[in-house]
Design a protein around this motif. Structure first.
Motif, PDB file in Angstrom:
ATOM      1  N   TRP A   1      -8.412   6.739  -0.917  1.00  0.00           N
ATOM      2  CA  TRP A   1      -8.882   8.129  -0.888  1.00  0.00           C
ATOM      3  C   TRP A   1      -7.772   9.066  -0.459  1.00  0.00           C
ATOM      4  CZ3 TRP A   1     -13.670   6.398   2.248  1.00  0.00           C
ATOM      5  CH2 TRP A   1     -14.579   5.775   1.400  1.00  0.00           C
ATOM      6  N   ASN A   2      -6.972   8.671   0.542  1.00  0.00           N
ATOM      7  CA  ASN A   2      -5.860   9.512   0.992  1.00  0.00           C
ATOM      8  C   ASN A   2      -4.815   9.685  -0.105  1.00  0.00           C
ATOM      9  OD1 ASN A   2      -6.964   9.891   3.510  1.00  0.00           O
ATOM     10  ND2 ASN A   2      -5.843   8.206   4.445  1.00  0.00           N
ATOM     11  N   ILE A   3      -4.530   8.616  -0.832  1.00  0.00           N
ATOM     12  CA  ILE A   3      -3.556   8.695  -1.919  1.00  0.00           C
ATOM     13  C   ILE A   3      -4.085   9.592  -3.033  1.00  0.00           C
ATOM     14  CG2 ILE A   3      -2.361   7.359  -3.682  1.00  0.00           C
ATOM     15  CD1 ILE A   3      -2.496   5.003  -1.645  1.00  0.00           C
ATOM     16  N   HIS A   4      -5.363   9.448  -3.360  1.00  0.00           N
ATOM     17  CA  HIS A   4      -5.971  10.289  -4.389  1.00  0.00           C
ATOM     18  C   HIS A   4      -5.919  11.768  -3.988  1.00  0.00           C
ATOM     19  CE1 HIS A   4      -8.566  11.405  -7.688  1.00  0.00           C
ATOM     20  NE2 HIS A   4      -9.358  12.040  -6.833  1.00  0.00           N
ATOM     21  N   TYR A   5      -6.166  12.064  -2.718  1.00  0.00           N
ATOM     22  CA  TYR A   5      -6.097  13.437  -2.216  1.00  0.00           C
ATOM     23  C   TYR A   5      -4.676  13.986  -2.347  1.00  0.00           C
ATOM     24  CZ  TYR A   5      -6.179  17.325   1.061  1.00  0.00           C
ATOM     25  OH  TYR A   5      -6.061  18.555   1.643  1.00  0.00           O
ATOM     26  N   ARG A   6      -3.677  13.150  -2.015  1.00  0.00           N
ATOM     27  CA  ARG A   6      -2.291  13.584  -2.124  1.00  0.00           C
ATOM     28  C   ARG A   6      -1.891  13.821  -3.579  1.00  0.00           C
ATOM     29  NH1 ARG A   6       1.257  13.046   1.963  1.00  0.00           N
ATOM     30  NH2 ARG A   6       0.407  12.366   3.941  1.00  0.00           N
ATOM     31  N   LEU A   7      -2.374  12.963  -4.497  1.00  0.00           N
ATOM     32  CA  LEU A   7      -2.085  13.172  -5.920  1.00  0.00           C
ATOM     33  C   LEU A   7      -2.698  14.466  -6.427  1.00  0.00           C
ATOM     34  CD1 LEU A   7      -2.623   9.656  -7.545  1.00  0.00           C
ATOM     35  CD2 LEU A   7      -0.513  10.960  -7.480  1.00  0.00           C
ATOM     36  N   LYS A   8      -3.915  14.737  -5.983  1.00  0.00           N
ATOM     37  CA  LYS A   8      -4.635  15.913  -6.448  1.00  0.00           C
ATOM     38  C   LYS A   8      -3.986  17.211  -5.958  1.00  0.00           C
ATOM     39  CE  LYS A   8      -9.155  17.162  -5.520  1.00  0.00           C
ATOM     40  NZ  LYS A   8     -10.538  16.804  -5.258  1.00  0.00           N
ATOM     41  N   ASN A   9      -3.424  17.179  -4.762  1.00  0.00           N
ATOM     42  CA  ASN A   9      -2.845  18.390  -4.167  1.00  0.00           C
ATOM     43  C   ASN A   9      -1.325  18.447  -4.252  1.00  0.00           C
ATOM     44  OD1 ASN A   9      -5.378  19.353  -3.462  1.00  0.00           O
ATOM     45  ND2 ASN A   9      -5.384  18.201  -1.555  1.00  0.00           N
ATOM     46  N   ASP A  10      -0.717  17.603  -5.087  1.00  0.00           N
ATOM     47  CA  ASP A  10       0.736  17.601  -5.309  1.00  0.00           C
ATOM     48  C   ASP A  10       1.534  17.443  -4.024  1.00  0.00           C
ATOM     49  OD1 ASP A  10       0.365  17.864  -8.017  1.00  0.00           O
ATOM     50  OD2 ASP A  10       0.435  20.056  -7.950  1.00  0.00           O
TER      51      ASP A  10
ATOM     52  N   CYS B   1       0.841  -1.199   0.000  1.00  0.00           N
ATOM     53  CA  CYS B   1       0.000   0.000   0.000  1.00  0.00           C
ATOM     54  C   CYS B   1       0.879   1.253   0.000  1.00  0.00           C
ATOM     55  CB  CYS B   1      -0.911  -0.012   1.225  1.00  0.00           C
ATOM     56  SG  CYS B   1      -1.988   1.417   1.343  1.00  0.00           S
ATOM     57  N   TRP B   2       0.533   2.223  -0.847  1.00  0.00           N
ATOM     58  CA  TRP B   2       1.285   3.472  -0.920  1.00  0.00           C
ATOM     59  C   TRP B   2       1.030   4.365   0.290  1.00  0.00           C
ATOM     60  CZ3 TRP B   2       4.971   5.222  -4.186  1.00  0.00           C
ATOM     61  CH2 TRP B   2       5.186   4.516  -5.360  1.00  0.00           C
ATOM     62  N   ASN B   3      -0.063   4.169   1.007  1.00  0.00           N
ATOM     63  CA  ASN B   3      -0.395   5.043   2.127  1.00  0.00           C
ATOM     64  C   ASN B   3       0.181   4.528   3.445  1.00  0.00           C
ATOM     65  OD1 ASN B   3      -1.725   7.338   3.211  1.00  0.00           O
ATOM     66  ND2 ASN B   3      -3.280   5.985   4.024  1.00  0.00           N
ATOM     67  N   CYS B   4      -0.114   3.266   3.796  1.00  0.00           N
ATOM     68  CA  CYS B   4       0.303   2.761   5.107  1.00  0.00           C
ATOM     69  C   CYS B   4       1.492   1.811   5.045  1.00  0.00           C
ATOM     70  CB  CYS B   4      -0.872   2.088   5.818  1.00  0.00           C
ATOM     71  SG  CYS B   4      -1.569   0.693   4.942  1.00  0.00           S
TER      72      CYS B   4
ATOM     73  N   TYR C   1      -3.776   0.626  -5.749  1.00  0.00           N
ATOM     74  CA  TYR C   1      -2.590   1.124  -5.067  1.00  0.00           C
ATOM     75  C   TYR C   1      -2.828   1.356  -3.586  1.00  0.00           C
ATOM     76  CZ  TYR C   1      -5.053   5.316  -6.644  1.00  0.00           C
ATOM     77  OH  TYR C   1      -6.009   6.237  -6.944  1.00  0.00           O
ATOM     78  N   GLY C   2      -4.018   1.033  -3.082  1.00  0.00           N
ATOM     79  CA  GLY C   2      -4.316   1.158  -1.664  1.00  0.00           C
ATOM     80  C   GLY C   2      -4.953  -0.109  -1.144  1.00  0.00           C
ATOM     81  N   CYS C   3      -4.642  -0.456   0.114  1.00  0.00           N
ATOM     82  CA  CYS C   3      -5.158  -1.703   0.669  1.00  0.00           C
ATOM     83  C   CYS C   3      -6.627  -1.583   1.076  1.00  0.00           C
ATOM     84  CB  CYS C   3      -4.309  -2.143   1.852  1.00  0.00           C
ATOM     85  SG  CYS C   3      -4.236  -0.943   3.196  1.00  0.00           S
ATOM     86  N   LEU C   4      -7.071  -0.426   1.431  1.00  0.00           N
ATOM     87  CA  LEU C   4      -8.457  -0.177   1.844  1.00  0.00           C
ATOM     88  C   LEU C   4      -8.985   1.052   1.107  1.00  0.00           C
ATOM     89  CD1 LEU C   4      -7.973  -0.593   5.690  1.00  0.00           C
ATOM     90  CD2 LEU C   4      -9.052  -2.217   4.155  1.00  0.00           C
TER      91      LEU C   4
END
Length: 111
Positions: free
Chosen positions: A76-85, A53-56, A68-71
């Motif tokens: 959602w956290n990874i998508h938020y990080r991608l969106k906000n650079d 998992c890229w987040n945890c 790319y995420g286990c849950l």
């Protein structure tokens, strides 16, 4: 400065193992007159991916290449990080080294 990763990079960089799995799939194909079900079974071949998992940073198994995420929360956290650079919290270069992968592969039965 960290390089911004595309979604295709995220999909490809976190795969640490693959294996083919043969499964029986049962399909309801109708009903008889006495209301009992007609079931057909057939063998299907699927590919199971062992990923990190890229987040945890935990290891998980998935049938999807493009995860790319286990849950859902991690995705959602990874998508938020991608969106906000923002940079990703997990260092995949360190996590996917051979000495770090061997215990994970043995735990999930990929050896």
């Amino acid at each position: 400065m960290t390089k911004k990763l595309t979604k295709e990079d995220l999909f490809a960089l976190n795969i640490i193992g693959t294996k083919k799995v043969c499964e029986n799939r049962t399909i309801d194909s109708g009903h008889y007159l006495n209301r009992s079900e007609i079931k057909n079974t057939r063998m299907i071949n699927r590919t199971r991916f062992l990923k990190i998992c890229w987040n945890c940073g935990c290891a998980y198994e998935s049938y999807n290449y493009n995860s790319y995420g286990c849950l859902p929360g991690c995705s959602w956290n990874i998508h938020y990080r991608l969106k906000n650079d923002k940079p990703h919290p997990v260092n995949m270069v360190f996590k996917t080294k051979a000495k770090n992968i061997k215990p994970i592969l043995a735990e999930f039965g990929y050896v």
